[in-house]
Motif scaffolding. Structure first.
Motif, short mmCIF file in Angstrom:
data_model
loop_
_atom_site.label_atom_id
_atom_site.label_comp_id
_atom_site.label_asym_id
_atom_site.label_seq_id
_atom_site.Cartn_x
_atom_site.Cartn_y
_atom_site.Cartn_z
N LEU A 79 0.96 -1.16 -0.19
CA LEU A 79 -0.10 -0.18 -0.10
C LEU A 79 1.09 1.15 -0.18
O LEU A 79 0.64 2.21 -0.97
CB LEU A 79 -0.86 -0.01 1.30
N LEU A 80 1.85 1.40 0.90
CA LEU A 80 2.87 2.33 0.99
C LEU A 80 3.58 2.59 -0.48
O LEU A 80 3.64 3.74 -1.18
CB LEU A 80 3.74 2.35 1.97
N LEU A 81 4.07 1.56 -0.97
CA LEU A 81 4.67 1.75 -2.18
C LEU A 81 3.53 2.20 -3.37
O LEU A 81 4.26 2.96 -4.31
CB LEU A 81 5.07 0.23 -2.75
N LEU A 82 2.45 1.72 -3.37
CA LEU A 82 1.31 2.41 -4.38
C LEU A 82 1.13 3.74 -4.26
O LEU A 82 1.20 4.56 -4.94
CB LEU A 82 0.05 1.49 -4.24
N ILE A 83 0.91 4.20 -2.83
CA ILE A 83 0.74 5.55 -2.59
C ILE A 83 1.79 6.39 -3.02
O ILE A 83 1.72 7.51 -3.72
CB ILE A 83 0.56 5.89 -1.18
N PRO A 155 15.01 3.31 -3.22
CA PRO A 155 15.03 2.90 -4.46
C PRO A 155 13.81 3.10 -5.36
O PRO A 155 13.90 3.28 -6.73
CB PRO A 155 15.04 1.31 -4.15
N LEU A 156 12.67 3.42 -4.63
CA LEU A 156 11.58 3.81 -5.35
C LEU A 156 11.61 5.10 -5.96
O LEU A 156 11.37 5.48 -7.09
CB LEU A 156 10.23 3.90 -4.34
N THR A 168 6.04 -2.01 -12.60
CA THR A 168 5.17 -2.90 -13.21
C THR A 168 5.03 -3.71 -11.80
O THR A 168 5.21 -3.72 -10.61
CB THR A 168 5.66 -3.97 -14.15
N ASP A 169 3.66 -4.47 -12.02
CA ASP A 169 3.31 -5.34 -10.94
C ASP A 169 4.22 -6.42 -10.49
O ASP A 169 4.58 -6.84 -9.45
CB ASP A 169 1.96 -6.02 -11.00
N GLU A 170 4.76 -6.98 -11.50
CA GLU A 170 6.10 -7.98 -11.31
C GLU A 170 7.15 -7.18 -10.45
O GLU A 170 7.53 -7.88 -9.75
CB GLU A 170 6.53 -8.50 -12.52
N PHE A 175 10.15 -6.54 -5.41
CA PHE A 175 10.88 -5.31 -4.52
C PHE A 175 10.17 -5.67 -3.10
O PHE A 175 10.92 -5.42 -2.21
CB PHE A 175 10.22 -3.99 -5.02
N THR A 176 8.92 -5.93 -3.10
CA THR A 176 8.19 -6.08 -1.82
C THR A 176 9.04 -7.44 -1.09
O THR A 176 9.32 -7.24 0.13
CB THR A 176 6.73 -6.37 -1.66
N ALA A 177 9.09 -8.31 -1.92
CA ALA A 177 9.86 -9.56 -1.30
C ALA A 177 11.20 -9.49 -0.84
O ALA A 177 11.77 -9.83 0.03
CB ALA A 177 9.93 -10.74 -2.39
N ALA A 178 12.26 -8.48 -1.68
CA ALA A 178 13.49 -8.13 -1.48
C ALA A 178 13.45 -7.31 -0.24
O ALA A 178 14.36 -7.72 0.76
CB ALA A 178 14.05 -7.55 -2.43
#
Length: 187
Positions: A79-83, A155-156, A168-170, A175-178
């Motif tokens: 959610l944070l990454l999306l915002i 990084p974002l 991208t979604d991928e 990124f979330t997993a890392a």
């Protein structure tokens, strides 16, 4: 126009001018024209361009980003990454942020104002995001919220504002997993 409406019109005009011409070429006259007010309306609120821009940019930068508790660190992080990615991709932000970063290298007042605004925002995000994850047992006690936020937002910002690469979604999944794996290993 009511007094509050005038201030809102000026603030919107400043942001639009910053996006179009940058700080260096922004003028009080152009802001007044765009806002539909006289220059005196601006000078009643701020004594100069720097003061006006720094107050308005600080207000925008320090706005609280609502971060609901999704129930998991992965959900909160996504959610944070999306915002943040949505905000960074916005036409105004993608023009204004790099311009003000360049100005900050030349102007210590701009640098200090931006750093203060960013620090306040990052601390709040870190404390909530990482605090929730520690409380839920998803991240180890002692996980440093400042390091975590740097790992997430650095990084974002680099990808969107500097390299100007799409997210991208991928990419978001990887990124979330890392980030999650790295933070779990650092506690």
């Amino acid at each position: 126009m009511l007094r509050g409406d005038i201030t809102v019109a000026i603030r919107n005009a400043v942001m639009s001018e910053l996006a179009e011409v940058g700080y260096g070429r922004l003028s009080i006259e152009a802001v007044a024209r765009r806002a539909g007010v006289g220059k005196t309306a601006i000078y009643r609120r701020w004594s100069n361009k720097l003061e006006m821009v720094m107050e308005i940019v600080s207000d925008v930068a320090e706005r609280k980003v609502p971060l609901p508790d999704t129930g998991s660190f992965t959900g909160d992080l996504q959610l944070l990454l999306l915002i943040v990615s949505t905000a960074l991709k916005h036409r105004m932000a993608s023009q204004i942020i790099p311009d003000l970063m360049a100005e900050a290298a030349r102007n210590p007042q701009i640098a200090e104002t931006l750093q203060r605004a960013m620090r306040t925002h990052q601390q709040a995000v870190g404390e909530k995001l990482i605090g929730q994850a520690i409380t839920r047992g998803e991240l180890p006690q002692g996980t440093d919220p400042d390091v975590a936020v740097d790992m997430i937002l650095g990084p974002l910002y680099w990808r969107l504002a500097v390299a100007r690469q799409p997210i991208t979604d991928e990419y978001m999944e990887k990124f979330t997993a890392a980030v999650t794996a790295a933070l779990r290993a650092t506690g």
